[in-house]
Scaffold this active site. Structure first.
Site, PDB file in Angstrom:
ATOM      1  N   MET A  39       2.677   4.270  28.270  1.00  0.00           N
ATOM      2  CA  MET A  39       1.668   5.062  29.372  1.00  0.00           C
ATOM      3  C   MET A  39       1.105   6.344  28.382  1.00  0.00           C
ATOM      4  SD  MET A  39       3.158   4.404  32.849  1.00  0.00           S
ATOM      5  CE  MET A  39       4.142   6.087  33.083  1.00  0.00           C
ATOM      6  N   GLY A  40       1.197   6.323  27.163  1.00  0.00           N
ATOM      7  CA  GLY A  40       1.082   6.866  26.459  1.00  0.00           C
ATOM      8  C   GLY A  40       1.166   8.320  26.953  1.00  0.00           C
ATOM      9  N   TYR A  41       0.165   9.967  26.400  1.00  0.00           N
ATOM     10  CA  TYR A  41       0.506  11.117  26.280  1.00  0.00           C
ATOM     11  C   TYR A  41       2.389  11.117  24.893  1.00  0.00           C
ATOM     12  CZ  TYR A  41       0.692  15.983  26.736  1.00  0.00           C
ATOM     13  OH  TYR A  41       0.801  17.602  26.598  1.00  0.00           O
ATOM     14  N   LEU A  42       1.855  10.289  23.673  1.00  0.00           N
ATOM     15  CA  LEU A  42       2.777  10.008  22.455  1.00  0.00           C
ATOM     16  C   LEU A  42       3.237  10.928  21.996  1.00  0.00           C
ATOM     17  CD1 LEU A  42       0.748   6.786  21.185  1.00  0.00           C
ATOM     18  CD2 LEU A  42       2.390   6.670  23.694  1.00  0.00           C
ATOM     19  N   HIS A  43       4.911  10.671  22.056  1.00  0.00           N
ATOM     20  CA  HIS A  43       5.799  11.754  20.993  1.00  0.00           C
ATOM     21  C   HIS A  43       6.251  10.930  19.518  1.00  0.00           C
ATOM     22  CE1 HIS A  43       8.913   9.710  23.741  1.00  0.00           C
ATOM     23  NE2 HIS A  43       8.527  10.138  24.742  1.00  0.00           N
ATOM     24  N   HIS A  46       8.301   7.103  20.921  1.00  0.00           N
ATOM     25  CA  HIS A  46       7.636   6.007  21.052  1.00  0.00           C
ATOM     26  C   HIS A  46       6.820   5.934  19.368  1.00  0.00           C
ATOM     27  CE1 HIS A  46       5.496   8.453  25.238  1.00  0.00           C
ATOM     28  NE2 HIS A  46       5.735   7.027  25.063  1.00  0.00           N
ATOM     29  N   LYS A 163      15.715   5.210  25.872  1.00  0.00           N
ATOM     30  CA  LYS A 163      16.161   5.720  27.209  1.00  0.00           C
ATOM     31  C   LYS A 163      15.988   5.091  28.505  1.00  0.00           C
ATOM     32  CE  LYS A 163      12.857   8.263  28.019  1.00  0.00           C
ATOM     33  NZ  LYS A 163      12.560   8.939  29.409  1.00  0.00           N
ATOM     34  N   GLN A 167      15.354   0.062  32.592  1.00  0.00           N
ATOM     35  CA  GLN A 167      14.083  -1.047  32.067  1.00  0.00           C
ATOM     36  C   GLN A 167      13.917  -1.649  30.950  1.00  0.00           C
ATOM     37  OE1 GLN A 167      10.125   1.245  32.334  1.00  0.00           O
ATOM     38  NE2 GLN A 167      10.153   1.213  30.061  1.00  0.00           N
ATOM     39  N   SER A 199      10.378  12.939  26.162  1.00  0.00           N
ATOM     40  CA  SER A 199       9.714  12.188  26.959  1.00  0.00           C
ATOM     41  C   SER A 199       8.202  12.738  27.331  1.00  0.00           C
ATOM     42  CB  SER A 199      10.683  12.496  29.147  1.00  0.00           C
ATOM     43  OG  SER A 199       9.624  12.104  29.980  1.00  0.00           O
TER      44      SER A 199
END
Length: 297
Positions: A39-43, A46, A163, A167, A199
């Site tokens: 969903m983006g805003y990668l760390h 990811h 994490k 899911q 996260s």
């Protein structure tokens, strides 16, 4: 043309047609396709998934799409962090082959946050507990958007972070139930230097909230140590973790010790692989974390 939108060899695509054409070209040349949905805003967590996908496939696609149907009214869809250009640079640096960033995956008038209307339902035996108790809409939204993405990208391998352990298990079940020809891989949870599970939502924590939230990983590791020392009672383990989080001002959604495969609650640990899973809120930021407990401790 969209397919010609390249950055040093990395394709950046928005339309379903362009994505299908790109994958078709790869497969026609005999290449296998790995897929990392985000969903983006990668760390870094990811990006480790991209690294893992590269171990299992010839080319890797990462998607960036904030899926509205997995958010309920009052949740953080509107304020979920986004950084499209930053994400592109990070994925390019990791030698990702293609970014799929659709504007929407739903027909006009559908897919609004809080609608609760999804095409798929998650397998109930895996989705009814843990996050499914307080977010009953969530896994239906996740399964629906991933089924859409799987049909468009048609990957050979898809990688998910542990994490989001529940899911990952729900997606494994969906792939099995719907006969997708996809290998679903769970990659290890990644932590920051201070122990907090990485996260995208961590960016919304204030300094003091982040400091307080360290009670989550600290209590989980303390719980694992107690198991190593011989503690087997799940209630005692849960109680210790809950006390630590609440002492630091966290509002607990759930803390449970469950079987690592079925996700059903267990009374004692040690007989089979187990998982201690936590969801807690600091301020208006909901965080999840978990720790696997191997058998025989």
């Amino acid at each position: 043309m969209e397919a010609a939108d390249m950055a040093h060899g990395m394709a950046v695509l928005e339309s379903e047609g362009a994505m299908r054409a790109w994958v078709r070209k790869q497969k026609d040349s005999g290449k296998t396709v790995g897929f990392v949905p985000t969903m983006g805003y990668l760390h870094e967590g990811h990006l480790r998934l991209v690294d893992e996908a590269k171990q299992h496939a010839d080319v890797v696609v990462a998607s960036i799409y904030v899926n509205p149907t997995q958010f309920a009214p009052g949740e953080d869809f509107d304020v979920y962090p986004r950084d499209v250009e930053g994400d592109r640079k990070k994925l390019e640096a990791r030698h990702t082959d293609c970014i799929f960033s659709p504007r929407t995956l739903y027909a006009e008038g559908q897919g609004r946050p809080g609608e609760g209307e999804t095409s798929l339902l998650a397998r109930r035996s895996l989705s009814k507990q843990l996050c499914g108790k307080s977010r009953p809409h969530f896994f239906g939204g996740v399964c629906t958007v991933l089924a859409k993405l799987f049909h468009i990208v048609t990957p050979d391998v898809a990688v998910f972070g542990k994490k989001d352990y529940q899911q990952w298990r729900v997606i494994q079940a969906m792939v099995e139930d719907l006969h997708f020809d996809i290998q679903v891989i769970g990659a290890p949870l990644v932590r920051d230097e201070d122990g907090l599970a990485l996260s995208s939502r961590n960016a919304r924590l204030s300094f003091s909230q982040r400091s307080a939230a360290l009670a989550i990983p600290q209590s989980l590791f303390a719980a694992k140590e107690s198991v190593v020392r011989g503690e087997k009672d799940a209630k005692a383990i849960v109680s210790a973790v809950q006390e630590a989080i609440q002492h630091n001002g966290g509002q607990v959604d759930y803390i449970e010790v469950v079987d690592a495969t079925s996700l059903e609650p267990v009374q004692e640990v040690g007989a089979s692989p187990a998982l201690i899973a936590v969801a807690a809120q600091f301020g208006d930021v909901r965080l999840i974390d978990n720790l696997e407990l191997p058998p025989g401790n």
